[in-house]
Design a protein around this motif. Structure first.
Motif, short mmCIF file in Angstrom:
data_model
loop_
_atom_site.label_atom_id
_atom_site.label_comp_id
_atom_site.label_asym_id
_atom_site.label_seq_id
_atom_site.Cartn_x
_atom_site.Cartn_y
_atom_site.Cartn_z
N TYR A 1 -10.54 10.05 1.38
CA TYR A 1 -11.46 10.80 2.24
C TYR A 1 -10.69 11.88 2.98
O TYR A 1 -9.66 11.60 3.59
CB TYR A 1 -12.14 9.85 3.23
CG TYR A 1 -13.19 10.52 4.09
CD1 TYR A 1 -14.40 10.93 3.55
CD2 TYR A 1 -12.97 10.73 5.43
CE1 TYR A 1 -15.37 11.54 4.33
CE2 TYR A 1 -13.93 11.34 6.23
CZ TYR A 1 -15.12 11.74 5.68
OH TYR A 1 -16.08 12.35 6.45
N GLU A 2 -11.19 13.09 2.95
CA GLU A 2 -10.64 14.24 3.67
C GLU A 2 -9.12 14.36 3.55
O GLU A 2 -8.40 14.51 4.53
CB GLU A 2 -11.06 14.18 5.14
CG GLU A 2 -12.55 14.38 5.33
CD GLU A 2 -12.95 14.55 6.78
OE1 GLU A 2 -12.08 14.50 7.67
OE2 GLU A 2 -14.16 14.74 7.01
N GLY A 3 -8.64 14.30 2.32
CA GLY A 3 -7.22 14.53 2.07
C GLY A 3 -6.31 13.34 2.28
O GLY A 3 -5.10 13.46 2.21
N TYR B 1 0.83 -1.20 0.00
CA TYR B 1 0.00 0.00 0.00
C TYR B 1 0.87 1.25 0.00
O TYR B 1 1.98 1.24 0.52
CB TYR B 1 -0.89 0.05 1.25
CG TYR B 1 -1.91 -1.06 1.29
CD1 TYR B 1 -3.16 -0.90 0.71
CD2 TYR B 1 -1.62 -2.25 1.93
CE1 TYR B 1 -4.10 -1.91 0.75
CE2 TYR B 1 -2.55 -3.28 1.97
CZ TYR B 1 -3.79 -3.10 1.38
OH TYR B 1 -4.71 -4.10 1.42
N ILE B 2 0.34 2.32 -0.58
CA ILE B 2 0.97 3.63 -0.52
C ILE B 2 -0.02 4.57 0.15
O ILE B 2 -1.17 4.67 -0.28
CB ILE B 2 1.35 4.16 -1.91
CG1 ILE B 2 2.40 3.25 -2.54
CG2 ILE B 2 1.86 5.60 -1.81
CD1 ILE B 2 2.76 3.62 -3.96
N PHE B 3 0.41 5.26 1.20
CA PHE B 3 -0.42 6.19 1.97
C PHE B 3 0.03 7.60 1.63
O PHE B 3 1.22 7.92 1.71
CB PHE B 3 -0.24 5.93 3.46
CG PHE B 3 -0.92 6.95 4.34
CD1 PHE B 3 -2.20 6.73 4.79
CD2 PHE B 3 -0.27 8.12 4.71
CE1 PHE B 3 -2.83 7.66 5.61
CE2 PHE B 3 -0.89 9.06 5.51
CZ PHE B 3 -2.17 8.82 5.97
N ILE B 4 -0.91 8.46 1.25
CA ILE B 4 -0.61 9.87 1.01
C ILE B 4 -1.64 10.69 1.77
O ILE B 4 -2.83 10.63 1.48
CB ILE B 4 -0.65 10.22 -0.48
CG1 ILE B 4 0.36 9.36 -1.24
CG2 ILE B 4 -0.36 11.71 -0.69
CD1 ILE B 4 0.29 9.50 -2.73
#
Length: 67
Positions: A57-59, A31-34
């Motif tokens: 969701y929300e940025g 996974y990649i989290f931004i």
């Protein structure tokens, strides 16, 4: 104050400047989290080839990479 000797500073900098990824990584990336913090420090949201957005969701965006 304390200062790091020049030879040691050069050694430390060279570890980052000339870093090469090993051919076989000891982990895998699923996974990649931004999020807002990542964008704040200048990380651009580029959708990797073969990645599916699984959360947005929300940025906050999370991409799942193909296995």
């Amino acid at each position: 104050g304390y200062s790091i000797p020049l030879a040691e500073r050069k050694k430390l900098l060279n570890e980052y400047i000339f870093f090469n990824l090993p051919k076989k990584l000891p982990y895998r990336l699923d996974y990649i989290f931004i999020g807002p913090r990542e964008r704040e420090i200048g990380i651009q949201e580029i959708i990797p080839l073969g990645a599916n957005k699984v959360y947005d969701y929300e940025g906050v965006a999370i991409y799942q990479l193909e296995k």
